[in-house]
Enzyme design. Sequence first.
Site, short mmCIF file in Angstrom:
data_model
loop_
_atom_site.label_atom_id
_atom_site.label_comp_id
_atom_site.label_asym_id
_atom_site.label_seq_id
_atom_site.Cartn_x
_atom_site.Cartn_y
_atom_site.Cartn_z
N ARG A 66 0.82 -1.21 0.00
CA ARG A 66 0.00 0.00 0.00
C ARG A 66 0.86 1.27 0.00
O ARG A 66 0.51 2.26 -0.65
CB ARG A 66 -0.95 -0.02 1.19
N LEU A 94 -6.29 7.60 1.03
CA LEU A 94 -5.04 8.21 0.58
C LEU A 94 -4.04 8.16 1.73
O LEU A 94 -4.38 8.48 2.86
CB LEU A 94 -5.29 9.64 0.13
N THR A 109 -15.98 14.00 -1.26
CA THR A 109 -17.41 14.07 -0.99
C THR A 109 -17.78 12.85 -0.15
O THR A 109 -17.14 11.80 -0.23
CB THR A 109 -18.24 14.07 -2.28
N HIS A 110 -18.83 13.01 0.64
CA HIS A 110 -19.31 11.90 1.47
C HIS A 110 -20.83 11.98 1.57
O HIS A 110 -21.38 13.06 1.78
CB HIS A 110 -18.70 11.98 2.87
N ALA A 143 -5.61 12.33 7.30
CA ALA A 143 -5.18 10.94 7.47
C ALA A 143 -6.27 10.05 8.05
O ALA A 143 -6.15 8.82 8.03
CB ALA A 143 -3.94 10.88 8.36
N ASP A 146 -12.82 10.10 6.80
CA ASP A 146 -13.89 11.11 6.75
C ASP A 146 -13.83 12.06 7.95
O ASP A 146 -14.87 12.45 8.49
CB ASP A 146 -15.27 10.43 6.65
#
Length: 191
Positions: A66, A94, A109-110, A143, A146
């Site tokens: 990752r 990310l 966006t969420h 980090a 959301d």
Amino acid sequence: MTTHVVVLLSGSGTLCQALFDAIDAGEVDAVVDAVVSDRPDAAGLERARARGIPALAHPLRKGGDRAVWDVGLRDLVETYRPDLVASAGFMKLLGPAFLERFGGRTINTHPALLPSFPGMHGPRDALAAGVKVTGATVFLVDAGVDTGKILLQGAVDVLPDDDVDSLHERIKVVERRLLIQAVAEWKESTP
């Protein structure tokens, strides 16, 4: 001043398409310089290709490293030197290398009113909680999951006969509007 954007997506690209449409209509002074997906088969890549926009896949292979993937994503996005990175239905977190370079100028966006119902299932979780109002949020990516600074929110009523799909479809309408607004206002509100 035109905002240069790289869009990250994983699926159909309807959020990205809404941004394309707003740019075409002159509602947003921006240009999408590239679209990047973690899925080579993402329909959103085809939407970009149809417009002549570079559309690139950067998959995280099963069992892949990752951290190496994150550095590769950072380097790929950096080649386009964006003012703003818009995560628009991108279903990967990310990592530190990406955020070290693009933190503070990556939005997401969420489909919920954060900080309520973070994670992958905002509409489902809102229904399960029995709330009467949910909505959509645009926030700065950090980090956490959301947890970034909230930039914009829009409310959506939960109707008595809603299921996850019907609620999510109405939230997506607000989500698209908020993404367009966030990109349009980016230069004015850059942290």
